[in-house]
Structures are given as C-alpha cells and as structure tokens.
Design an enzyme around this catalytic site. Structure first.
Site, PDB file in Angstrom:
ATOM      1  N   ILE A  61       0.860  -1.167   0.000  1.00  0.00           N
ATOM      2  CA  ILE A  61       0.000   0.000   0.000  1.00  0.00           C
ATOM      3  C   ILE A  61       0.908   1.232   0.000  1.00  0.00           C
ATOM      4  CG2 ILE A  61      -1.951  -1.143   1.112  1.00  0.00           C
ATOM      5  CD1 ILE A  61      -1.189   0.062   3.744  1.00  0.00           C
ATOM      6  N   ASP A  62       0.399   2.337  -0.495  1.00  0.00           N
ATOM      7  CA  ASP A  62       1.213   3.535  -0.674  1.00  0.00           C
ATOM      8  C   ASP A  62       1.790   4.040   0.639  1.00  0.00           C
ATOM      9  OD1 ASP A  62       0.464   3.397  -3.319  1.00  0.00           O
ATOM     10  OD2 ASP A  62      -1.111   4.923  -3.143  1.00  0.00           O
TER      11      ASP A  62
END
Length: 232
Positions: A61-62
């Site tokens: 995930i970012d």
C-alpha cells in the site's frame, strides 16, 4: 517505527501488520523506514534466528496510507498467496475519509488508469486509452461528519493509486491527498486512506482468515468515524 504491537495476525506462515502512514512497505530510494526490513530485524531478534530471515511481500500500500499489510513468512506461503492474489481470491476493504460525499452514495466505479512514472501519478480515463489499465472498485457511504464523509471501498483490481485517483475523478478527493485534489495536507503528511481489512483463505491450513486493522491512534476524526460506524 515498527513494533510488536503493530502485529494484527501471525502464525508460522503469515504475518499481517498495521502499517503507519509515512512508512514504506519495501525499501525505496528515499531511504526512509521500510516495514520489510524492520520486520526481518524484529523476527531475527525475537525468535533468535541465525542467518537471514525469510519474509515475502504479498502486496503493497502507498507510503502515505495506513492499515493492514500481509507478509509471508515461508516461501510456500508466498507462492500460494501470490497465485491467490493474481486470481482475485482476496477481499481488500479500505476506509477513505473524503472531502465530499459521493453521489450516488454507493456504486461501482470503472475507469482506465495510466501511470505517469515521471510525476508518480495515475491519470484516469472514462474509456480505454493506450496502455491504460481497467480499474474497478465498489464503494459505499458509511457515515458523515460536518465536513467529511467516510467511504468504504472494496478493491476489485490493484492499480497504482487506484482508490485515490478514482475517488478524485468523481469529485471526492481523499482528505490530505494533495496529489489528487485535496484542499490541504494532513498534519502527519499522510492521507486519510486506511487498509481496513483483509479476507482470504489461509494458503496452508485452507481456513478463512479475516484481519481488521484499527484506525490510526490519536486521530480524533478517525476515532469519531470508527465509533460512528460501529453504532450504525
């Protein structure tokens, strides 16, 4: 910084951790904290492991996003989880705090996303265009505050910045996400997007696993939305 209290689920094959906004899942050129490295060091120390510790990154995930991230502790688990991911056998649910309320309040979004490596941004199109990849998600409005909305997202494909870009496309930028149209940044530099839960079949035991990540601690807005959602 990762600590044992961030572990949401663990057995001999898997580990799910609650990532903090600002941490990267894997090492990158910025040189900032990376969960993969920190977890390996943690396991080596905690379990007294000689030599290198195996840890496979199943999904990412970012950096500015918080929430549940899955790692494999064995090569067997990693191979099987990667195959399950390719076959769409995971249910990945996110919570997003948006600056506007989505209209309609629930639905499915289908766009085509084209990643721009130069700007690290994804451009969104309503129809196929060049190398753009089809991107789909389902969303629903959970609740609202005076200024923001809590939107739950089921991710159906896994594209670069997909949730951020698609919600922005329909006029609902995520709180703090300046890259995709938010009015102002968050104090911690993160964005109000949280990997809320993961559901999948255990790759070895063949039993269903569901892991839910608590919202970021110390954030009054997140706490308000979590408490309100529980009472709906």
């Amino acid at each position: 910084m990762f600590s044992g209290s961030d572990i949401l689920y663990e057995d001999n094959h898997l580990m799910v951790v609650n990532k903090h906004a600002g941490d990267s899942v894997q090492p990158d050129p910025s040189g900032g904290p990376a969960l993969e490295t920190e977890i390996k060091e943690f396991l080596k120390l905690r379990d007294g492991k000689p030599g290198n510790v195996f840890l496979g990154v199943v999904h990412r995930i970012d950096r500015p996003v918080s929430g549940a991230v899955l790692f494999a502790k064995t090569s067997k688990a990693l191979v099987r989880l990667n195959e399950m991911l390719r076959n769409g056998e995971f249910r990945k649910r996110y919570w997003a705090v948006t600056e506007e309320m989505p209209r309609p309040e629930e639905g499915e979004l289908r766009h085509w996303l084209l990643r721009d490596g130069r700007t690290n941004r994804s451009h969104v199109y309503n129809s196929p265009k060049g190398d753009a990849k089809e991107s789909r998600l389902r969303y629903s409005l959970v609740c609202r505050s005076d200024r923001y909305s809590l939107v739950e997202v089921d991710l159906l494909t896994g594209r670069h910045h997909q949730i951020r870009a698609q919600l922005s496309k329909i006029g609902c930028p995520i709180k703090g996400d300046l890259k995709y149209g938010a009015k102002r940044s968050n104090p911690d530099g993160g964005i109000s997007l949280h990997s809320r839960s993961l559901e999948f079949m255990h790759p070895v035991r063949k039993e269903p696993v569901k892991v839910t990540a608590p919202v970021p601690a110390g954030d009054n807005l997140w706490r308000y939305f979590a408490e309100t959602a529980e009472n709906i």
